[in-house]
Write an enzyme that holds these catalytic residues in place. Structure first.
Site, mmCIF file in Angstrom:
data_model
loop_
_atom_site.group_PDB
_atom_site.id
_atom_site.type_symbol
_atom_site.label_atom_id
_atom_site.label_comp_id
_atom_site.label_asym_id
_atom_site.label_seq_id
_atom_site.Cartn_x
_atom_site.Cartn_y
_atom_site.Cartn_z
ATOM 1 N N HIS A 211 0.807 -1.232 0.000
ATOM 2 C CA HIS A 211 0.000 0.000 0.000
ATOM 3 C C HIS A 211 0.835 1.274 0.000
ATOM 4 O O HIS A 211 0.290 2.361 -0.096
ATOM 5 C CB HIS A 211 -0.965 0.007 1.185
ATOM 6 C CG HIS A 211 -0.282 0.334 2.479
ATOM 7 N ND1 HIS A 211 0.487 -0.566 3.150
ATOM 8 C CD2 HIS A 211 -0.245 1.470 3.204
ATOM 9 C CE1 HIS A 211 0.966 -0.017 4.244
ATOM 10 N NE2 HIS A 211 0.546 1.233 4.305
HETATM 11 C C1 UD1 Z 1 -2.757 5.138 5.952
HETATM 12 C C2 UD1 Z 1 -1.530 5.528 6.756
HETATM 13 C C3 UD1 Z 1 -0.502 4.399 6.712
HETATM 14 C C4 UD1 Z 1 -1.106 3.085 7.125
HETATM 15 C C5 UD1 Z 1 -2.293 2.805 6.235
HETATM 16 C C6 UD1 Z 1 -2.947 1.506 6.598
HETATM 17 C C7 UD1 Z 1 -1.014 7.925 6.791
HETATM 18 C C8 UD1 Z 1 -0.145 8.973 6.246
HETATM 19 N N1 UD1 Z 1 -0.909 6.704 6.225
HETATM 20 O O1 UD1 Z 1 -2.366 5.083 4.585
HETATM 21 O O2 UD1 Z 1 0.550 4.711 7.605
HETATM 22 O O3 UD1 Z 1 -0.146 2.052 6.999
HETATM 23 O O4 UD1 Z 1 -3.226 3.873 6.402
HETATM 24 O O5 UD1 Z 1 -4.104 1.304 5.890
HETATM 25 O O6 UD1 Z 1 -1.768 8.178 7.709
HETATM 26 N N2 UD1 Z 1 -9.794 4.769 1.666
HETATM 27 C C9 UD1 Z 1 -10.945 4.041 1.517
HETATM 28 N N3 UD1 Z 1 -11.599 3.664 2.661
HETATM 29 C C10 UD1 Z 1 -11.150 3.963 3.893
HETATM 30 C C11 UD1 Z 1 -9.983 4.708 4.015
HETATM 31 C C12 UD1 Z 1 -9.301 5.092 2.897
HETATM 32 O O7 UD1 Z 1 -11.380 3.742 0.422
HETATM 33 O O8 UD1 Z 1 -11.795 3.579 4.897
HETATM 34 C C13 UD1 Z 1 -9.067 5.210 0.472
HETATM 35 C C14 UD1 Z 1 -8.920 6.715 0.415
HETATM 36 O O9 UD1 Z 1 -9.971 7.285 -0.259
HETATM 37 C C15 UD1 Z 1 -7.612 6.898 -0.324
HETATM 38 C C16 UD1 Z 1 -6.818 5.656 0.050
HETATM 39 O O10 UD1 Z 1 -7.743 4.717 0.568
HETATM 40 O O11 UD1 Z 1 -7.816 6.898 -1.701
HETATM 41 C C17 UD1 Z 1 -5.717 5.954 1.004
HETATM 42 O O12 UD1 Z 1 -6.205 6.296 2.324
HETATM 43 P P1 UD1 Z 1 -5.365 7.250 3.314
HETATM 44 O O13 UD1 Z 1 -5.971 7.275 4.654
HETATM 45 O O14 UD1 Z 1 -5.150 8.543 2.644
HETATM 46 O O15 UD1 Z 1 -3.933 6.609 3.433
HETATM 47 P P2 UD1 Z 1 -3.467 5.095 3.433
HETATM 48 O O16 UD1 Z 1 -2.759 4.849 2.148
HETATM 49 O O17 UD1 Z 1 -4.599 4.183 3.815
#
Ligand code: UD1
Length: 367
Positions: A211
């Site tokens: 990820h």
């Molecule tokens: C975040 C954390 C990372 C952790 C990871 C575990 C930060 C900077 N990063 O990264 O350290 O290892 O979580 O999962 O805080 N999304 C969904 N549903 C959700 C949440 C997110 O679809 O419930 C999508 C968002 O729209 C986005 C992507 O997932 O497109 C990334 O989510 P985001 O919270 O920005 O960061 P992660 O890559 O999940």
């Protein structure tokens, strides 16, 4: 007088760290202690499979407050969490803000609390990858710069903090709350549906998770990685629970292979069942390297750095780098039966949360 602690949880890797602290705080309260808590979910992760299922399986109570920030850029998420948490604190101030890990929610709430004069405790303080391109590294550095009490997982973290000028009486080496949850939940691990559907056998498949933006945001990079993983794992199935961030890129590059088993993010008990019985784990996560170490499962990390060096020096983990061509020699070693056996880092014994609450009682109850 009772002392109110804000417990901050925002994204998936926070939930397994906060659950045992809640358990230990409740036990202390039942024994007549004066600490009380308010659980604040920032809403950084909001899907059932990134958040809700963890609350259910780990017995985390419903949050007292949900800031519902949702998705956004790093700055948007940080800013929205700060604005909303500030309102909560202005309405009712707490005696301490306890943050865990290194996600955006960790940093945003630490800044907000400290700016209002609310002391900050950081669980998993002091760890560093040295890689400033990772948002988590910035989160760690900013959080630790304004933390009052550090609850640490390793001697390396203790040394890093001391070298950065933190006095010894603010550093508490307690162990690893993520491992508290792992050891507590181990007897409840259960197979996900793909176990029977794909007739998986213990020791005869790989678990893959990806990820990190560096691995998944560039389509060509992800494609090359996937091709190497599928080739170098020979004829064994690869189970790949796909993070929402990765799902978007994976759909674009369209990797298909009869031995690739994909699913959405799995619940905690199902995911760790897969890890426990895997031949090896291939990952770019930090937390999974700790769990694989304690479960004694070989782990290959597709990153150039780690903020958890004891998973390599003591545990079953090896740092492969992000060049997929580097994977083959490690898998050769694994297939030859020559992977190191690994040990368990000091204090990763399931009692970190009890130690944390003991320290919090001494720090807060008499002040
Ligand atoms: C975040 C954390 C990372 C952790 C990871 C575990 C930060 C900077 N990063 O990264 O350290 O290892 O979580 O999962 O805080 N999304 C969904 N549903 C959700 C949440 C997110 O679809 O419930 C999508 C968002 O729209 C986005 C992507 O997932 O497109 C990334 O989510 P985001 O919270 O920005 O960061 P992660 O890559 O999940």
């Amino acid at each position: 007088m009772n002392k109110l602690i804000d417990l901050i949880a925002g994204a998936r890797p926070n939930f397994m760290k906060i659950a045992p602290i809640i358990g230990a705080l409740k036990a202390a309260e039942a024994a007549g202690g004066k600490l009380r808590f308010r659980l604040i979910h920032t809403g950084q992760h909001y899907d059932r499979n990134m958040s809700g299922s963890f609350f259910e399986q780990l017995g985390i109570p419903d949050p007292d407050v949900n800031l519902e920030v949702g998705s956004g850029t790093q700055a948007e998420q940080t800013a929205n969490i700060m604005v909303r948490y500030e309102k909560v604190l202005l309405e009712k101030r707490s005696a301490l803000c306890l943050v865990v890990g290194d996600v955006t929610s960790t940093m945003a709430c630490a800044i907000t609390a400290q700016k209002l004069g609310v002391p900050v405790a950081h669980v998993e303080g002091g760890i560093r990858s040295g890689d400033w391109t990772m948002p988590e590294e910035i989160n760690r550095m900013v959080t630790d710069a304004i933390t009052n009490y550090f609850f640490t997982t390793s001697e390396v973290a203790n040394a890093t903090l001391r070298h950065s000028g933190v006095s010894a009486e603010r550093i508490f080496f307690v162990g690893n709350t993520m491992i508290d949850t792992l050891l507590k939940q181990l007897p409840r691990f259960c197979p996900p549906s793909c176990w029977s559907e794909a007739s998986l056998q213990p020791g005869s498949y790989f678990v893959l998770t990806l990820h990190r933006p560096a691995n998944v945001d560039d389509d060509a990079k992800l494609k090359a990685l996937m091709e190497c993983v599928l080739r170098d794992t020979r004829d064994l199935p690869v189970v790949f629970p796909v993070h929402p961030r990765t799902a978007k890129s994976l759909a674009r590059i369209g990797v298909a292979s009869p031995k690739l088993i994909t699913s959405g993010p799995l619940p905690y008990l199902e995911f760790n069942y897969l890890v426990q019985h895997a031949k090896a784990v291939i990952t770019d996560s930090g937390g999974i390297t700790e769990e694989a170490t304690v479960l004694g499962v070989p782990c290959m990390t597709l990153r150039d750095t780690t903020e958890r060096p004891e998973t390599v020096t003591i545990g079953t983990n090896e740092l492969i780098g992000t060049d997929p061509a580097e994977l083959a020699p490690y898998l050769d070693r694994l297939f030859a039966g020559e992977w190191k056996s690994g040990g368990i880092p000091p204090l990763w014994d399931g009692k970190a949360s009890e130690r944390i609450v003991g320290h919090l009682q001494r720090l807060l109850e008499n002040s």
